[in-house]
Motif scaffolding. Structure first.
Motif, mmCIF file in Angstrom:
data_model
loop_
_atom_site.group_PDB
_atom_site.id
_atom_site.type_symbol
_atom_site.label_atom_id
_atom_site.label_comp_id
_atom_site.label_asym_id
_atom_site.label_seq_id
_atom_site.Cartn_x
_atom_site.Cartn_y
_atom_site.Cartn_z
ATOM 1 N N TRP A 1 98.108 45.104 -41.309
ATOM 2 C CA TRP A 1 99.405 45.683 -40.352
ATOM 3 C C TRP A 1 99.427 47.238 -40.896
ATOM 4 O O TRP A 1 99.867 47.968 -39.807
ATOM 5 C CB TRP A 1 100.624 44.992 -40.693
ATOM 6 C CG TRP A 1 101.385 45.307 -41.869
ATOM 7 C CD1 TRP A 1 101.555 44.666 -43.007
ATOM 8 C CD2 TRP A 1 102.430 46.277 -42.033
ATOM 9 N NE1 TRP A 1 102.436 45.311 -43.867
ATOM 10 C CE2 TRP A 1 102.824 46.465 -43.334
ATOM 11 C CE3 TRP A 1 102.824 47.491 -41.142
ATOM 12 C CZ2 TRP A 1 103.899 47.179 -43.723
ATOM 13 C CZ3 TRP A 1 103.566 48.411 -41.713
ATOM 14 C CH2 TRP A 1 104.037 48.343 -43.004
ATOM 15 N N SER A 2 99.199 47.434 -42.132
ATOM 16 C CA SER A 2 99.193 48.940 -42.319
ATOM 17 C C SER A 2 98.331 49.649 -41.599
ATOM 18 O O SER A 2 98.406 50.921 -41.020
ATOM 19 C CB SER A 2 99.001 49.079 -43.829
ATOM 20 O OG SER A 2 99.072 50.505 -44.260
ATOM 21 N N GLN B 1 99.728 50.431 -38.217
ATOM 22 C CA GLN B 1 100.728 51.434 -38.118
ATOM 23 C C GLN B 1 99.838 52.711 -38.345
ATOM 24 O O GLN B 1 100.484 53.685 -37.659
ATOM 25 C CB GLN B 1 101.489 51.105 -39.396
ATOM 26 C CG GLN B 1 102.795 51.929 -39.318
ATOM 27 C CD GLN B 1 103.599 51.456 -40.444
ATOM 28 O OE1 GLN B 1 103.226 51.098 -41.797
ATOM 29 N NE2 GLN B 1 105.044 51.257 -40.336
ATOM 30 N N ASN C 1 102.984 51.530 -34.223
ATOM 31 C CA ASN C 1 104.034 51.312 -34.992
ATOM 32 C C ASN C 1 105.483 51.046 -34.201
ATOM 33 O O ASN C 1 106.439 51.302 -34.633
ATOM 34 C CB ASN C 1 104.352 52.246 -35.905
ATOM 35 C CG ASN C 1 104.219 53.731 -35.400
ATOM 36 O OD1 ASN C 1 104.083 53.760 -34.197
ATOM 37 N ND2 ASN C 1 104.636 54.640 -36.064
ATOM 38 N N ILE D 1 105.166 45.507 -34.359
ATOM 39 C CA ILE D 1 105.066 45.605 -35.550
ATOM 40 C C ILE D 1 105.428 44.209 -36.241
ATOM 41 O O ILE D 1 104.579 43.678 -36.757
ATOM 42 C CB ILE D 1 105.892 46.722 -36.555
ATOM 43 C CG1 ILE D 1 105.161 48.027 -36.360
ATOM 44 C CG2 ILE D 1 105.867 46.558 -37.861
ATOM 45 C CD1 ILE D 1 103.885 48.039 -37.030
#
Length: 213
Positions: A170-171, A174, A179, A184
């Motif tokens: 997920w980073s 983002q 984001n 998210i």
């Protein structure tokens, strides 16, 4: 050219490199797991998968070189970012809070990354760079996982990989701009689900082979 080097030399540029190479590793993990699952089809099915893979010849070599390049970039960039963060904050906070979405996965990224680096080298030495003369891939795998110590190491490494991926997935989204508060949570859940699949999917393979031995 200057704007490229300037961008990649910045903190944001380095994070973009981490995201792009991270996405490639997620794709590799998914493809690698799909191939490894053929082992449940028996010795012939797994050896057939390995034979078809090696039949790609130069294409496989190119893919391995690209993956190796991405791997080196990912490791070096991650190390530079980690050292940069330490330099910016040489004194640790007295209270380590989990505010701002900080998770166990995010807090341990540098350490799980270092552990995975050590495991990958260990894994390649035991599978990729072994003598394959007069033997099969299935036999090599079976002999390796007949060793209880290797099974334990492999399972722990897969748990580590799952922890690393749980945040990295997920980073990366983002970092590339996905984001929005609306998406998210879904991306986080997808990343967590993918991490669980990676951990269980790879982690159960040595147990299965060990039980067959």
């Amino acid at each position: 050219m200057n704007w490229i080097t300037g961008t990649l030399g910045s903190s944001i540029g380095k994070k973009l490199l981490m995201a792009v190479t991270g996405f490639s590793f997620c794709g590799f993990l998914a493809a690698h797991l799909a191939g490894n699952l053929t082992i449940y089809g028996g010795e012939d099915a797994f050896n057939s998968y390995a034979a078809h893979l090696h039949a790609l010849g130069p294409l496989l070599t190119v893919a391995e070189l690209v993956l190796l390049t991405f791997f080196i970039v990912h490791v070096i960039t991650g190390l530079v970012l980690f050292l940069g963060n330490l330099k910016a904050r040489p004194v640790r906070y007295a209270v380590n809070k989990s505010a701002g979405g900080r998770t166990f996965g995010s807090a341990t990224m540098p350490y799980t990354g270092a552990m995975l680096l050590a495991f990958i080298i260990f894994h390649l030495m035991n599978f990729h760079f072994v003598d394959k003369t007069n033997t099969t891939v299935f036999t090599i795998v079976s002999n390796a996982f007949a060793n209880t110590g290797y099974v334990v190491v492999y399972i722990l490494a897969m748990v580590t990989a799952a922890i690393h991926v749980s945040h990295g997935f997920w980073s990366a989204f983002q970092t590339v701009g996905a984001n929005h508060p609306k998406y998210i949570p879904l991306i986080r859940m997808t990343g967590l689900a993918f991490a669980v699949v990676v951990g269980i999917g790879f982690g159960f393979l040595p147990i299965y082979i060990f039980l067959l031995a």
